[in-house]
Design a protein around this motif. Structure first.
Motif, short mmCIF file in Angstrom:
data_model
loop_
_atom_site.label_atom_id
_atom_site.label_comp_id
_atom_site.label_asym_id
_atom_site.label_seq_id
_atom_site.Cartn_x
_atom_site.Cartn_y
_atom_site.Cartn_z
N VAL A 178 -2.24 7.24 -2.37
CA VAL A 178 -1.06 6.55 -1.85
C VAL A 178 -1.24 5.06 -2.08
CG1 VAL A 178 0.15 5.92 0.29
CG2 VAL A 178 -0.54 8.29 -0.10
N LEU A 179 -0.15 4.39 -2.46
CA LEU A 179 -0.17 2.94 -2.64
C LEU A 179 0.06 2.27 -1.29
CD1 LEU A 179 -0.18 0.38 -4.46
CD2 LEU A 179 2.32 0.67 -4.63
N VAL A 180 -0.84 1.39 -0.90
CA VAL A 180 -0.68 0.57 0.30
C VAL A 180 -0.24 -0.82 -0.17
CG1 VAL A 180 -1.80 -0.39 2.34
CG2 VAL A 180 -2.47 1.87 1.49
N PRO A 181 0.92 -1.29 0.27
CA PRO A 181 1.47 -2.52 -0.29
C PRO A 181 0.70 -3.77 0.13
CG PRO A 181 2.83 -1.75 1.53
CD PRO A 181 1.82 -0.67 1.27
N VAL A 205 -4.31 -9.93 9.24
CA VAL A 205 -5.18 -9.88 8.06
C VAL A 205 -4.32 -9.60 6.84
CG1 VAL A 205 -7.08 -8.68 6.95
CG2 VAL A 205 -7.14 -9.06 9.41
N HIS A 206 -4.52 -10.36 5.79
CA HIS A 206 -3.81 -10.10 4.52
C HIS A 206 -4.64 -9.14 3.69
CE1 HIS A 206 -1.11 -11.00 1.11
NE2 HIS A 206 -2.21 -10.76 0.39
N VAL A 207 -3.99 -8.12 3.19
CA VAL A 207 -4.65 -7.13 2.34
C VAL A 207 -3.91 -7.04 1.01
CG1 VAL A 207 -5.27 -4.69 2.11
CG2 VAL A 207 -5.46 -5.80 4.34
N ASP A 208 -4.63 -7.16 -0.09
CA ASP A 208 -4.02 -6.97 -1.40
C ASP A 208 -3.62 -5.50 -1.56
OD1 ASP A 208 -4.38 -9.63 -2.10
OD2 ASP A 208 -6.34 -9.25 -3.02
N ALA A 209 -2.67 -5.25 -2.45
CA ALA A 209 -2.24 -3.88 -2.70
C ALA A 209 -3.41 -3.06 -3.24
CB ALA A 209 -1.08 -3.86 -3.70
N PHE A 210 -3.47 -1.80 -2.82
CA PHE A 210 -4.53 -0.91 -3.29
C PHE A 210 -4.07 0.53 -3.14
CE2 PHE A 210 -5.07 -1.04 1.23
CZ PHE A 210 -5.64 0.16 1.61
N PHE A 211 -4.73 1.41 -3.82
CA PHE A 211 -4.51 2.84 -3.67
C PHE A 211 -5.62 3.43 -2.80
CE2 PHE A 211 -2.14 2.04 -7.56
CZ PHE A 211 -1.01 2.83 -7.41
N ILE A 212 -5.27 4.37 -1.94
CA ILE A 212 -6.25 5.06 -1.11
C ILE A 212 -6.01 6.56 -1.21
CG2 ILE A 212 -4.87 4.97 1.03
CD1 ILE A 212 -7.59 4.49 2.51
N ASP A 213 -7.08 7.34 -1.23
CA ASP A 213 -6.94 8.79 -1.30
C ASP A 213 -6.12 9.30 -0.12
OD1 ASP A 213 -8.53 8.67 -3.52
OD2 ASP A 213 -10.24 9.74 -2.64
N THR A 214 -5.27 10.25 -0.39
CA THR A 214 -4.44 10.85 0.66
C THR A 214 -5.27 11.61 1.67
OG1 THR A 214 -2.76 11.12 -1.05
CG2 THR A 214 -2.37 12.24 1.04
N ALA A 215 -6.43 12.10 1.26
CA ALA A 215 -7.29 12.89 2.15
C ALA A 215 -8.75 12.52 1.86
CB ALA A 215 -7.07 14.38 1.92
N ARG A 437 -1.19 -5.64 -10.88
CA ARG A 437 -0.06 -6.46 -10.47
C ARG A 437 1.27 -5.71 -10.66
NH1 ARG A 437 0.11 -11.75 -9.58
NH2 ARG A 437 -1.98 -11.99 -10.52
N GLU A 438 1.36 -4.93 -11.75
CA GLU A 438 2.59 -4.19 -12.01
C GLU A 438 2.78 -3.08 -10.98
OE1 GLU A 438 0.23 -4.83 -14.25
OE2 GLU A 438 1.28 -6.44 -15.31
N GLN A 439 1.70 -2.40 -10.62
CA GLN A 439 1.79 -1.31 -9.66
C GLN A 439 2.14 -1.81 -8.26
OE1 GLN A 439 -2.18 0.10 -10.47
NE2 GLN A 439 -1.40 2.01 -11.38
N SER A 440 1.68 -3.01 -7.93
CA SER A 440 1.93 -3.51 -6.59
C SER A 440 3.27 -4.20 -6.44
CB SER A 440 0.80 -4.49 -6.22
OG SER A 440 0.77 -5.60 -7.10
#
Length: 441
Positions: A178-181, A205-215, A437-440
């Motif tokens: 999942v993409l976390v914005p 807290v500022h967090v850069d965009a990242f992907f995290i496993d759904t499970a 950058r494009e994904q976020s």
């Protein structure tokens, strides 16, 4: 609703229920074995079960009976015996500990006095009593030791003594990650009356965009790493992790057992096939980090994990739990020792976060690539030894709780930490990766 929002008499009733629930669990875990098992040290990493039991009573006496209640001490002579900072776990069996019968009598007497203190406490006023904090702290302390005792049960040899129904079946998930914005979110809490000092205060807290496993990573996924020679390839390990892998002769998660060309696992005395779709458990931080590198990913940081768990993009606020603000129910998460293993991936769709991340609470503690420190504005309360003395050590963060974590400590702000070599705890992990950058966008 937090403890601070509950009318006084309703809060008093809730505290009593939580105290009884914790004690029922402590009794079940200690009554399940005979006295020889209670006084035996099953691993140098753990205390004898009888030490944990009496320590629970000692802390309850110190904070509820003596401090909140102002009562005459019951057993001041044993304070030092059950001070966790004076005696390392490996040394505790040699101490003149209370016998099982004496420990049981002691904790009953302490609890009787604690209930009397509860009846007379205003649950308001000074900070220690406001919102029932002292009582909530003691409930959480007992439940944390209950999880520790559950881990000791996993380490003991002999016939199985614990039983529980299997967890619900899993379900397919819509995506692997999942993409976390990008953007800020509120981390920690300043309003949860029973939150402990290291969870406070709330801060942006500022967090850069990242992907995290759904499970979390499953047994099947981790087995692929094992069979691909992941334990034999230093490219995937940190220098510290590789040295520990060699020293400890690691070749699979703890409690996996070779069976010819395959693997079984030892789960509380049951030797059984390894369920492929359950989250992997009993891996240390170094193993989790090596797997993530092998998979072309990394471990999440603590702010990333909490944003994935709590941030609601529709409202911009942070929830108490991934599913909302209500306490965990059996439909939300595998917590409270309802089951004796992680649940298969997809078993709790009602517990997903607004971003669609599953099983963030319960099942397995999740290793994170962050060190343990206080939040900006941290204040030790009510004593430095709960959190502050651990800041700056080699500890790595663990978040989310396990199947052995009680709901009273299962909130999404709760912080756990341990040495990166620990494998006896109910810990697993999930992976993350940077977004371009494009994904976020």
């Amino acid at each position: 609703m937090t403890a601070a929002d509950i009318p006084t008499e309703a809060l008093r009733t809730r505290v009593a229920e939580q105290l009884r629930r914790a004690r029922d669990r402590s009794v079940a875990l200690t009554d399940a074995v005979d006295d020889d098992d209670l006084v035996r040290q099953h691993s140098k990493l753990m205390s004898p079960l009888v030490w944990d039991l009496a320590h629970i009573g000692s802390q309850e006496e110190l904070w509820l009976v003596r401090d909140v209640g102002g009562r005459v001490p019951l057993r001041p002579d044993i304070d030092d015996l059950y001070d966790a900072f004076q005696h390392p776990r490996a040394d505790r069996p040699a101490l003149p500990l209370l016998s099982p019968a004496e420990a049981r009598t002691y904790v009953r007497e302490v609890r009787d006095k604690a209930f009397d203190v509860l009846e007379h406490s205003p649950l308001d006023g000074r900070r220690l009593e406001a919102g029932g904090f002292a009582f909530g702290m003691i409930v959480q302390h007992e439940q944390q030791h209950d999880e520790t005792m559950l881990a000791t049960h996993q380490l003991r040899s002999g016939a199985p003594v614990l039983n529980a129904p299997p967890p619900p079946p899993g379900r397919p998930l819509p995506a692997a990650e999942v993409l976390v914005p990008e953007g800020p979110f509120t981390m920690g809490t300043s309003i949860d009356a029973w939150a402990l000092d290291n969870e406070r205060p709330a801060h942006d807290v500022h967090v850069d965009a990242f992907f995290i496993d759904t499970a979390p990573v499953t047994n099947a996924q981790y087995l692929a790493f094992v069979e691909a020679g992941g334990y034999d390839d230093p490219r995937f390990w940190s220098e510290e992790g590789w040295a520990y892998r060699a020293k400890a002769d690691l070749n699979a998660p703890r409690f996996w057992v070779r069976d010819g060309s395959g693997w079984l696992r030892n789960r509380f005395g049951h030797i059984e096939p390894i369920p492929p779709d359950e989250p992997v458990v009993h891996v240390c931080f170094h193993e989790a980090q090596a797997y993530a590198r092998w998979a072309g990913k990394r471990l999440p940081t603590e702010p990333e994990w909490e944003k994935a768990a709590r941030f609601d993009p529709a409202t911009g606020r942070s929830r108490r739990f991934p599913w909302g603000d209500e306490d965990p129910g059996p439909e939300h998460a595998n917590v409270g020792q309802r089951h004796l293993s992680p649940a298969p991936v997809g078993a709790y769709p009602d517990g997903a976060s607004p971003l669609g991340v599953h099983q963030l609470v319960g099942d397995v503690w999740e290793w994170l690539d962050s060190d343990f420190h206080g939040y900006p504005g941290f204040e030790a309360f009510p004593y430095r030894e709960y959190s502050e003395v651990f800041f700056g050590g080699d500890y790595k963060m663990l978040r989310g709780g396990s199947f052995g974590t009680d709901p009273v400590a299962g909130r999404a702000t709760f912080r756990n930490w341990d040495h990166p070599i620990r494998r006896q705890i109910f810990a697993g992990f999930r992976c993350a990766r940077d977004a371009s950058r494009e994904q976020s966008a």
